[in-house]
Scaffold this motif. Structure first.
Motif, PDB file in Angstrom:
ATOM      1  N   GLY A 171      -5.899  24.027  -2.344  1.00  0.00           N
ATOM      2  CA  GLY A 171      -6.786  24.888  -1.057  1.00  0.00           C
ATOM      3  C   GLY A 171      -6.806  26.295  -1.103  1.00  0.00           C
ATOM      4  N   ARG A 172      -5.781  27.013  -1.007  1.00  0.00           N
ATOM      5  CA  ARG A 172      -5.206  28.316  -1.291  1.00  0.00           C
ATOM      6  C   ARG A 172      -6.009  28.802  -2.529  1.00  0.00           C
ATOM      7  N   ASP A 175      -9.213  29.002  -2.656  1.00  0.00           N
ATOM      8  CA  ASP A 175     -10.903  29.111  -1.508  1.00  0.00           C
ATOM      9  C   ASP A 175     -10.609  30.793  -2.158  1.00  0.00           C
ATOM     10  N   SER A 176      -9.361  31.768  -2.590  1.00  0.00           N
ATOM     11  CA  SER A 176      -9.551  33.019  -2.949  1.00  0.00           C
ATOM     12  C   SER A 176      -9.470  33.026  -3.937  1.00  0.00           C
ATOM     13  N   TYR A 261      -2.799  33.209   3.712  1.00  0.00           N
ATOM     14  CA  TYR A 261      -3.812  32.245   4.401  1.00  0.00           C
ATOM     15  C   TYR A 261      -2.795  31.562   6.390  1.00  0.00           C
ATOM     16  N   LYS A 268      -9.875  25.030   8.242  1.00  0.00           N
ATOM     17  CA  LYS A 268      -9.024  24.890   6.950  1.00  0.00           C
ATOM     18  C   LYS A 268      -8.590  26.268   7.178  1.00  0.00           C
ATOM     19  N   LYS A 270      -7.725  29.755   7.607  1.00  0.00           N
ATOM     20  CA  LYS A 270      -7.904  30.805   6.953  1.00  0.00           C
ATOM     21  C   LYS A 270      -7.446  32.342   6.583  1.00  0.00           C
ATOM     22  N   GLY A 271      -8.080  32.908   5.165  1.00  0.00           N
ATOM     23  CA  GLY A 271      -7.349  33.994   4.989  1.00  0.00           C
ATOM     24  C   GLY A 271      -7.277  35.231   4.919  1.00  0.00           C
ATOM     25  N   ASP A 478     -15.650  35.165   4.166  1.00  0.00           N
ATOM     26  CA  ASP A 478     -16.115  35.016   5.411  1.00  0.00           C
ATOM     27  C   ASP A 478     -15.751  35.900   6.952  1.00  0.00           C
TER      28      ASP A 478
END
Ligand code: 6R9
Length: 646
Positions: A171-172, A175-176, A261, A268, A270-271, A478
């Protein structure tokens, strides 16, 4: 009446900051933050000195946070190169292995050479400014080398705690959009192996992870791993032959440094994005002041580099200050519960920083394991991660510190980058359980539910009304979520998500999260994350998760689960679900209690009433409060009758 531990005259006599200096500098720092942070910012080496100090608006319509915005610097050069002349042979990192027979000392000169090699290596693999790199390593020096090498070339690292599952890692990475992953064959904790490379292989099969071109594998335990060429490369093989010099890349102060994160109350993780200049100014200055740092200190922060504490106060703050920092691979209770104190003696640790959960766990073992070690080198103790109960504070002070060492209870968050509320040991009398007073430049306030600022002794929600250089800048990818999460609840203020009380002496007492975040052994978890892991199981219809008081962990995880109709609620299924969550998120998310719930208490509009579930989990069924808005009140009676621990 809380007990008071006044600043000791001995400590104050040698301290960097005494009472008069704190009062004077704090007043200046909030009266004229630009002048104050202009002066403090000069502690770093700037390639291009800044002319602008602060450019901030907390107004949600025009939110921006910029510090030292026209300055240029390199973070790794500040942590390494500038120390070489005076501190080249000084130990930068003392590594203590999981196995007590293993330790290593790495000088600033050696660390500089390793980081230069790693920077060359990454650059050769095509990693450049702004590219994201995931670091999924055990607590070994390569973790610090990897972080600093990224900073040296301007790549943005995202460190993922080695205890996280393949799914959480995936997931990390997704996302990044990481280009490269740095991992090890295996980790080692308390004699047990953690299959890091296997986890990476699994993570990279998940959708959204095909941005990853290369996996660098550090050989640590020597355990067998399956390498997949050309993707997988051995770290040591590529490090060999790299030049030990590297021209650090000039970065703008506001260029991203890392993404970390963290759990929030919804959705989920957040970064959290931190940038370069303000962050390093803030963590180095707080580290020096809060720990009253001296040249000959041996400083040990027990946090893992996978958490923000490991970033700010194990790696970046201490190294920017030219300090000697201890990195410990193991756990407090292996080979036995005296391990922490054995390590203190072995390396003559003077400053020790750990979490309340560790103190509570060790307290349960009694004084003997502590007394087995001398601990005479210690001069200051610190805590972070969750509120510390006064009993644990007193034990830490009396038993661990032999009544000699002041305690700094430091309150801060992943989002804040560094410590915001804390005693300064030579300046602020300590009250067990209170994080005491704001650090320089920090303006906390307590507001009521409507956002009205409350004066004097009071209780409410904790906000910070002005910026400090170490503050996060955005949620990666985001920005709207950043604004909505932190600046909309109380317009014009940063909302911490914590509740706090301020006493008649102006001391702050953090009362814990006021949102749906729970704090398990100092680790943040969103109840929503655990719920979504549970409902991902084919037999689960619905789940609600709350925190409840836990003697050692601070808060435990209490899950209420409604099964799909026809699914029998068996003990075997309960075990399976607990193991499922553990696998989906990682061991830290393992539910402590899992209760079957034929129905969940809901309002007529279908909202789960967590307030009620919390009271049931706390075993306070007489405090359920108003239940008249429930769609079906009988649901509550069933949950109370069937409560797991009575
Ligand atoms: C650094 C870190 C942040 C949350 C924070 C608060 C709790 C941290 C605390 C404390 C009371 C302290 N917290 N330190 N509560 N006293 N000294 O822990 O960051 O993992 O983001 O957690 O932890 O609730 O909001 P993070």
């Amino acid at each position: 009446m809380a007990s008071l531990h006044p600043v000791s005259a001995d400590f104050a006599a040698r301290a960097r900051i005494d009472k008069a200096a704190y009062e004077r500098d704090y007043a200046e720092s909030v009266r004229d933050p630009v002048a104050f942070w202009d002066r403090i910012g000069r502690r770093l080496d700037w390639i291009r000195p800044y002319t602008q100090v602060k450019d901030v608006s907390f107004d949600a319509r025009d939110l921006h946070i910029r510090w030292y915005a026209d300055g240029e610097l390199n973070l790794a050069a500040n942590c390494l190169d500038r120390h070489l002349a005076a501190r080249g042979d000084k130990t930068a990192i003392i590594w203590e292995g999981d196995d007590p027979a293993q330790s290593r000392r790495i000088s600033y000169r050696e660390l500089h050479a390793e980081v230069c090699k790693a920077a060359n290596l990454l650059a050769n693999l095509g990693v450049g400014k702004g590219d994201r790199v995931a670091i999924y390593l055990p607590m070994i020096p390569e973790a610090a080398v990897a972080m600093l090498a990224c900073a040296r070339i301007g790549a943005v690292h995202t460190v993922v705690f080695g205890g996280f599952s393949p799914d959480s890692l995936a997931g990390r990475i997704a996302d990044s959009g990481c280009k490269l992953v740095i991992t090890a064959d295996e980790g080692l904790r308390g004699g047990k192996k953690v299959p890091l490379k296997v986890n990476v292989d699994e993570a990279l099969q998940r959708p959204g992870t095909n941005s990853v071109e290369t996996v660098l594998v550090v050989r640590h335990t020597g355990g067998a791993v399956a390498m997949q060429p050309p993707r997988d490369r051995w770290w040591h093989a590529l490090m060999e032959g790299q030049p030990a010099t590297h021209a650090a890349v000039a970065m703008n102060a506001e260029d991203p440094l890392f993404i970390l994160y963290t759990s929030g109350s919804t959705g989920k993780p957040k970064g959290v994005l931190h940038t370069t200049g303000g962050y390093l100014v803030y963590v180095s200055y707080t580290h020096e002041c809060v720990f009253d740092l001296r040249e000959d200190d041996v400083y040990w922060c027990t946090a893992d580099v996978g958490w923000v504490t490991g970033h700010s106060y194990l790696v970046y703050g201490p190294l920017a200050n030219g300090a000697t920092t201890v990195m410990f691979e193991g756990v407090p209770n292996w080979p036995d519960t005296s391990r922490f104190w054995q390590v203190v003696d072995k390396h003559q640790v003077t400053l020790f920083y750990t979490a309340p959960t560790a103190i509570r766990a060790l307290m349960r073992e009694g004084e003997a394991p502590v007394k087995k070690a001398s601990r005479a080198s210690l001069r200051l103790l610190g805590t972070v991660g969750e509120p510390i109960n006064p009993e644990a504070w007193e034990w830490y002070w009396r038993v661990v510190g032999d009544g000699r060492c002041p305690i700094v209870d430091t309150w801060w968050q992943t989002e804040t980058g560094g410590i915001l509320i804390t005693p300064l040991a030579g300046a602020i009398d300590q009250k067990p359980g209170s994080a005491t007073k704001p650090f320089f430049g920090v303006k906390p306030a307590i507001v009521d539910a409507n956002g009205a600022v409350l004066d004097g002794a009071t209780e409410g929600n904790l906000v910070i009304t002005d910026s400090w250089p170490g503050q996060m800048r955005t949620v990666y990818g985001d920005h709207q979520r950043f604004i909505d999460t932190y600046f909309r609840t109380y317009p014009g203020m940063y909302f911490t998500g914590d509740g706090a009380r301020r006493d008649e002496d102006g001391y702050y007492w953090i009362t814990g999260r006021v949102d749906d975040v729970i704090n398990v052994s100092g680790h943040r978890l969103g109840t929503a994350e655990v719920e979504s892991a549970l409902v991902a199981h084919p037999k689960v219809a619905e789940a609600a998760v709350v925190g409840y008081p836990h003697d050692i962990k601070g808060q435990g995880i209490y899950a209420y689960v409604t099964l799909k109709s026809g699914e029998p609620a068996t003990d075997a299924l309960r075990k399976e679900l607990v193991a499922w969550v553990r696998k989906e998120i990682g061991p830290i998310a393992t539910p402590d209690q899992l209760q079957w719930a034929p129905g969940l208490p809901k309002t007529r509009s279908g909202k789960i009433m967590r307030r009620i579930l919390r009271k049931i989990a706390e075993n306070a069924p007489d405090q359920l409060g108003d239940t008249s808005t429930l769609a079906d009140p009988s649901v509550v009676k069933n949950l109370v009758d069937e409560r797991l621990v009575k």
